[in-house]
Design an enzyme around this catalytic site. Structure first.
Site, PDB file in Angstrom:
ATOM      1  CE  LYS A  11      71.507  -9.921  18.662  1.00  0.00           C
ATOM      2  NZ  LYS A  11      70.516  -8.908  18.255  1.00  0.00           N
ATOM      3  CB  SER A  12      73.705  -5.825  24.330  1.00  0.00           C
ATOM      4  OG  SER A  12      72.381  -6.253  24.120  1.00  0.00           O
ATOM      5  CB  THR A  13      72.795 -11.349  23.763  1.00  0.00           C
ATOM      6  OG1 THR A  13      71.514 -10.738  23.638  1.00  0.00           O
ATOM      7  CG2 THR A  13      72.656 -12.727  24.391  1.00  0.00           C
ATOM      8  CE1 TYR A  14      77.070 -15.498  21.808  1.00  0.00           C
ATOM      9  CE2 TYR A  14      76.184 -14.251  19.968  1.00  0.00           C
ATOM     10  CZ  TYR A  14      76.406 -15.453  20.602  1.00  0.00           C
ATOM     11  OH  TYR A  14      75.967 -16.620  20.028  1.00  0.00           O
ATOM     12  CD  GLU A  21      88.557 -10.772  16.975  1.00  0.00           C
ATOM     13  OE1 GLU A  21      88.442 -11.443  18.031  1.00  0.00           O
ATOM     14  OE2 GLU A  21      88.759  -9.565  16.965  1.00  0.00           O
ATOM     15  CE1 TYR A  41      88.024  -2.912   0.622  1.00  0.00           C
ATOM     16  CE2 TYR A  41      86.947  -4.577  -0.711  1.00  0.00           C
ATOM     17  CZ  TYR A  41      87.873  -4.229   0.250  1.00  0.00           C
ATOM     18  OH  TYR A  41      88.654  -5.196   0.838  1.00  0.00           O
TER      19      TYR A  41
END
Length: 190
Positions: free
Chosen positions: A113-116, A139, A172
């Site tokens: 997210k751009s906030t972080y 991570e 997978y």
């Protein structure tokens, strides 16, 4: 391959358990306190997943070398809390609140997210492959020279869903991927 929209994500989550628990729409306020949150839930072309309250913060107390083939749990300090402080130039592992079940004809990409990101925190999550299921190990790298705070039960990254033109030969699950049905935070292993 085409990106999937909110209607498709909602249908797959509610009818097929693709995302559990599922927030139908963007949640950006705590319903109990009215406090602003880093948003999570369904968006136009994706789903913003949340961090759980479990974190593993990197420490170099017991190690002088990071080796992905010989990685041990003592590389981390475990924390259970509503927030986690990541030391400068370090990182933490966490897992999603949501459990994902990816259809055979779908591959996802996950973007922080751009906030972080605008605070110098970089989120890395590898793609969710066809028929992978589990809690997502996340991570979070603190690239700044200062400690950084991350919040449990709030948004951390957006999952984008891509539907393939054809079904893959081997999923997978069929190749018995080592992170299939992972629970909690899963550290690397070979």
């Amino acid at each position: 391959m085409s990106i999937k929209e909110d209607k498709w994500i909602r249908k797959m989550a509610l009818a097929h358990g693709m995302i559990e628990p599922f927030a139908d729409g963007q949640v950006n306020l705590n319903p109990e306190t009215g406090e602003k949150l880093i948003s999570y839930g369904l968006s136009s072309y994706g789903y913003d997943l949340r961090l759980s309250r479990e974190f593993k913060v990197f420490t170099n107390v017991y190690n002088s070398l990071v080796d992905p083939k010989r990685f041990t749990e003592d590389t981390f300090i475990s924390i259970t809390d509503d927030v986690c402080i990541i030391p400068p130039n370090s990182f933490a592992l966490a897992h999603s609140v949501e459990y994902f079940r990816i259809p055979r004809n779908v591959l996802t990409m996950c973007i922080g997210k751009s906030t972080y990101a605008r605070c110098g925190l970089i989120v890395n999550v590898t793609p969710f492959e066809p028929e992978w299921e589990g809690y997502v190990t996340i991570e979070i790298s603190n690239t700044t020279p200062l400690p950084a705070k991350i919040y449990a039960n709030e948004g951390i990254a957006q999952v984008l869903f891509f539907e393939a033109d054809e079904i893959c030969e081997v999923s997978y699950a069929e190749r018995k991927g080592k992170y299939q049905k992972q629970q909690g935070i899963t550290v690397p292993f070979v």
